[in-house]
Design an enzyme around this catalytic site. Structure first.
Site, PDB file in Angstrom:
ATOM      1  CG  HIS A  57      -1.815   1.151   1.352  1.00  0.00           C
ATOM      2  ND1 HIS A  57      -1.719   2.038   2.400  1.00  0.00           N
ATOM      3  CD2 HIS A  57      -2.809   1.611   0.561  1.00  0.00           C
ATOM      4  CE1 HIS A  57      -2.625   2.989   2.260  1.00  0.00           C
ATOM      5  NE2 HIS A  57      -3.301   2.757   1.150  1.00  0.00           N
TER       6      HIS A  57
ATOM      7  CD  GLU B 107      -2.676   2.428  -3.711  1.00  0.00           C
ATOM      8  OE1 GLU B 107      -3.259   3.530  -3.700  1.00  0.00           O
ATOM      9  OE2 GLU B 107      -3.026   1.452  -3.012  1.00  0.00           O
ATOM     10  CG  HIS B 108      -0.278   6.052  -0.650  1.00  0.00           C
ATOM     11  ND1 HIS B 108      -0.849   7.148  -0.043  1.00  0.00           N
ATOM     12  CD2 HIS B 108      -1.203   5.061  -0.552  1.00  0.00           C
ATOM     13  CE1 HIS B 108      -2.058   6.834   0.407  1.00  0.00           C
ATOM     14  NE2 HIS B 108      -2.288   5.567   0.115  1.00  0.00           N
TER      15      HIS B 108
ATOM     16  CD  GLU C  71      -5.254   5.230   3.257  1.00  0.00           C
ATOM     17  OE1 GLU C  71      -5.949   4.464   2.544  1.00  0.00           O
ATOM     18  OE2 GLU C  71      -4.104   5.594   2.942  1.00  0.00           O
TER      19      GLU C  71
END
Length: 424
Positions: free
Chosen positions: A46, A49-50, A126
């Site tokens: 993740h 991905e960012h 997040e």
């Protein structure tokens, strides 16, 4: 027409030319996700991905955003437990630009330490947001309590401790090990030229080497555990998820499970929606879902209801499981569910993004794109007897895993006490 090409190094390209539209959806898929992470690397997929949006030697993060916005496109990405996808949608005339941007991000991201520090803070926020939203948190908790110790039970987003620990070398090492040619699929749908896309991808991806099998741990079937977890939060509703073992994405039983899902809670006409919401008014949100991965799956029920009525909702869900196991589904329910399934597939074909997503997932899951007719034939072949056999296997033990977030089921909330004092 769907066309497929495999480069000599194993990178796969699948496209579908739809000549009557004016747009194209493009995606670069990687068949790795949270299930490939060690405990120390929890959440690294993740984070990568960012970070792929945070600049390359030839483009800053601002330039990536500006170039897509300037041509009226949109770009995004997502990480799941089994794959990661970087995707863009543009007008057909801007396909070369979209391919160039996606490829530049994918192959040349800088992973600047300062950018990484800022983005880790974004992801920590997040995580806090996820924890503050009980209807999101409860699904992660359910997976953890259902499959304790298995990688598929772990959250995609990671933990504050692991995310805070990552450095640029961790990201580069993970990409080297996992973003290998045999895990990469480029999918595209819309008004496009297949040969041009293949030529471009070959020029950029053709020299990649390596294999995920050199690094990935062997697949293991997750063992269902009928556990329970309760997280108390000072909110008005109990958010609950309860479930039983499901089926693998690779099993043809998934078609029968799709029908069962629809009958029990997958639509407004479903049994639980009608019984719990429409007839009794016990919940606004109530439904079911089947979560299937290559290694296994589960079938879950979810609802949000008041603390005083949570036990009643749980009992009604259990009672319907007993009912459908003993009495099955009707031919009317079966046919209605098949029609709804068909409608969903056909309407999904009207979106270029949906077509691109379906092709990418199919290629990663099955090594080919399943024809729509093949899927419909298997759905149409499901019988009442198939549903009965599946229901017997899923619900016979009457053992459920459960996660709840909110006030304790059966308790009286503070607002309820205030109302009772007012009434007195």
């Amino acid at each position: 027409m769907i066309q497929r090409e495999v480069l000599p190094n194993g990178v796969r390209i699948v496209t579908e030319n739809i000549s009557y539209v004016q747009s194209v959806a493009l995606g670069i898929w990687v068949g790795v996700g949270a299930r490939d992470e060690s405990d120390k690397l929890r959440g690294v997929s993740h984070v990568i991905e960012h970070m792929l949006f945070k600049g390359t030697p030839s483009r800053t993060a601002q330039q990536i955003a500006d170039e897509i916005d300037t041509v009226g496109g949109d770009i995004n990405a997502f990480t799941s437990k089994e794959n990661t996808c970087y995707h863009v949608r543009v007008l057909s005339e801007h396909v070369p630009l979209a391919l160039d941007i996606l490829t530049d991000m994918f192959l040349n991201s800088s992973f600047d330490a300062e950018e990484l520090g800022r983005e880790k803070n974004v992801i920590l926020e997040e995580i806090k947001q996820r924890d503050d939203e009980p209807d999101d948190l409860v699904h992660d908790l359910f997976a953890e309590v259902t499959w304790p110790g298995h990688v598929l039970g772990k959250s995609v987003i990671g933990t504050p401790e692991t995310v805070s620990s990552f450095n640029s070398d961790d990201l580069r090492s993970y990409i080297k090990n996992c973003y290998t040619p045999d895990t990469i699929v480029i999918s595209a749908a819309g008004n496009l030229n297949h040969d041009e896309i293949v030529a471009y991808v070959a020029s950029k991806f053709g020299d990649l080497t390596g294999s995920i099998s050199d690094w990935r741990a062997a697949d293991t079937t997750p063992e269902f555990q009928p556990g329970q977890i309760y997280v108390e939060k000072p909110i008005e509703q109990v958010n609950l998820v309860m479930g039983v073992p499901g089926v693998s994405q690779l099993s043809d039983e998934k078609y029968a499970l799709s029908i069962l899902d629809n009958v029990l809670g997958g639509s407004m006409s479903s049994r639980l929606f009608q019984e719990i919401r429409e007839k009794r008014g016990l919940a606004y949100s109530v439904g079911t879902y089947a979560q299937s991965y290559q290694e296994g799956g589960y079938f879950a029920f979810y609802s949000g209801t008041g603390a005083a009525t949570a036990e009643q909702v749980i009992d009604l869900i259990k009672a319907e499981c007993v009912n459908i196991r003993k009495n099955g589904v009707t031919e009317k329910e079966l046919q209605r569910s098949k029609n709804q399934f068909r409608g969903g597939i056909v309407m999904g074909q009207e979106s270029m993004n949906s077509r691109m997503m379906r092709m990418g997932r199919n290629e990663l899951n099955y090594g080919r794109v399943l024809p729509i007719q093949e899927i419909m034939d298997k759905i149409n072949a499901v019988t009442v007897s198939d549903i009965a056999s599946l229901s017997e296997r899923l619900f016979a033990k009457e053992e459920f895993s459960m996660a709840t977030v909110g006030p304790a089921p059966g308790s009286v909330t503070e607002s309820d006490e205030d109302e009772e004092e007012t009434e007195e």
